[in-house]
Design a protein around this motif. Structure first.
Motif, mmCIF file in Angstrom:
data_model
loop_
_atom_site.group_PDB
_atom_site.id
_atom_site.type_symbol
_atom_site.label_atom_id
_atom_site.label_comp_id
_atom_site.label_asym_id
_atom_site.label_seq_id
_atom_site.Cartn_x
_atom_site.Cartn_y
_atom_site.Cartn_z
ATOM 1 N N GLU A 46 60.982 70.797 24.856
ATOM 2 C CA GLU A 46 61.371 72.204 24.969
ATOM 3 C C GLU A 46 60.628 73.060 23.938
ATOM 4 N N GLY A 47 60.350 72.470 22.766
ATOM 5 C CA GLY A 47 59.605 73.184 21.729
ATOM 6 C C GLY A 47 58.181 73.495 22.183
ATOM 7 N N TYR A 50 58.222 76.232 24.769
ATOM 8 C CA TYR A 50 58.351 77.564 24.163
ATOM 9 C C TYR A 50 57.001 78.066 23.636
ATOM 10 N N GLU A 54 54.810 81.233 25.012
ATOM 11 C CA GLU A 54 54.476 82.387 24.165
ATOM 12 C C GLU A 54 52.973 82.677 24.229
ATOM 13 N N GLU B 10 65.083 81.477 19.668
ATOM 14 C CA GLU B 10 63.846 81.666 20.433
ATOM 15 C C GLU B 10 64.073 81.692 21.939
ATOM 16 N N ARG B 11 65.012 80.889 22.400
ATOM 17 C CA ARG B 11 65.191 80.749 23.840
ATOM 18 C C ARG B 11 66.594 81.089 24.329
ATOM 19 N N TYR B 31 66.584 81.136 28.170
ATOM 20 C CA TYR B 31 66.141 79.905 28.851
ATOM 21 C C TYR B 31 66.367 78.726 27.920
ATOM 22 N N GLU B 33 67.462 75.201 26.136
ATOM 23 C CA GLU B 33 67.180 73.805 26.444
ATOM 24 C C GLU B 33 68.239 73.252 27.394
#
Lengths: 201, 136
Positions: A46-47, A50, A54, B10-11, B31, B33
């Motif tokens: 997931e990191g 992201y 971006e 962040e999400r 969005y 995790e």
């Protein structure tokens, strides 16, 4: 004699690096010629999703892409990448200081003839293929209005017990695409199948 | 009932469910995790609030303000659950207002708002055009 041997060794070493660099350049140029903006192969988290997301938004913004197009590409990218993270059969999961989920797959975002494309691929269990293929064929055959009402319908249904949101994610991908979604399966062995999905925006 | 607050990450969006003042807000991008892990406790708290004996006069309306610039499909599912709970509460007599804020050039957010609006009969669902950027 001894000097010559060392020298020859360096020469071979140099050749090795040159061929490695040439190979890398050829690969790089091949991807660029196909309009690739970025390509990722390996364990996706997931990191990483992201950070890639971006960078993708920034790249498109710098190129003065229409804001609504940026959002559609981003949305397709997120749903595709989250599908890999959740459904790839090639995965490692465990606890480090927190739960960690790494799923193997491929994500390629590119630009072809004025359109953006998002390709995702991962391994799925053979037993999943029938259901997935049926769902994708159904979505690929729908027009924009049908996709919209199908999305509405699914959103109002109680969640399937084993689902982590994947079925509605596929509708979102099809809905944001400007052309029918393309997909394919290649059987790897008795248990595993390679699955690839491409969307144009 | 205590206020439920989650700072934006962040999400995941900034979420502020100020139950004592009947003022609920969700802002930014969503969005996460694991949408179930993020929204699960929120839905539970909202359900508890809507079912509990109410210290405020019934005419004091419950307001939910949404200022979202992007949400994924699993977040959409969670939003739908929140809306269904609010509509049910409204059908039982609770005055409920939902403000769906969207940027005039954001086609997707306007379409989502129009889509969600169709499900409300008892709660007031308002589409609110805002010029300010809703980026989270």
């Amino acid at each position: 004699m001894r000097y010559a041997r060392v020298h020859f060794g360096r020469f071979l070493h140099g050749l090795h690096f040159m061929s490695m660099t040439a190979e890398s350049l050829a690969f790089h140029q091949q991807l660029q010629a196909r309009g690739v903006i970025f390509s990722f192969v390996g364990y996706l988290s997931e990191g990483i999703l992201y950070s890639l997301g971006e960078a993708l938004k920034q790249k498109m913004s710098l190129e003065a892409t229409d804001a609504n197009v940026i959002k559609r590409v981003f949305s397709v990218f997120v749903e595709q990448a989250q599908n890999i993270i959740r459904y790839s059969a090639d995965r490692v999961a465990g606890e480090l200081d927190r739960p960690v989920e790494l799923s193997s797959g491929l994500v390629v975002v590119g630009r072809e003839e004025g359109r953006f494309s998002v390709v995702c691929a991962n391994i799925v269990a053979h037993t999943e293929v029938g259901r997935l293929r049926e769902r994708l064929e159904q979505l690929a055959a729908m027009d924009a209005d049908e996709l919209k009402s199908h999305y509405r319908e699914k959103l109002r249904e109680p969640s399937e017990a084993d689902s982590r949101g994947g079925s509605i994610g596929l509708i979102e991908i099809a809905r944001r695409s400007s052309a029918p979604i393309e997909f394919g399966f290649i059987e790897l062995d008795a248990e595993r199948t390679y699955f690839c999905l491409k969307a144009y925006i | 009932m205590e206020r439920l607050h989650r700072a934006a990450t962040e999400r995941s969006p900034h979420l502020d469910f100020d139950f004592p003042n009947r003022c609920l807000r969700i802002e930014g991008e969503s969005y996460p995790e694991d949408a179930a892990a993020f929204y699960g406790p929120v839905l539970k708290a909202l359900e508890t609030f809507l079912c509990s004996p109410d210290p405020l006069p019934p005419e004091s309306p419950l307001v939910l303000d949404l200022r979202l610039s992007y949400f994924n499909s699993s977040s959409a599912k969670a939003l739908m659950n929140i809306f269904q709970m609010l509509e049910l509460a409204a059908s039982r007599g609770l005055s409920t207002r939902i403000n769906w804020h969207y940027h005039p050039e954001d086609d997707a957010m306007l379409e989502f708002g129009e889509d969600f609006r169709e499900d409300f009969r008892f709660a007031d669902f308002h589409l609110c055009e805002v010029e300010t950027d809703l980026a989270g």
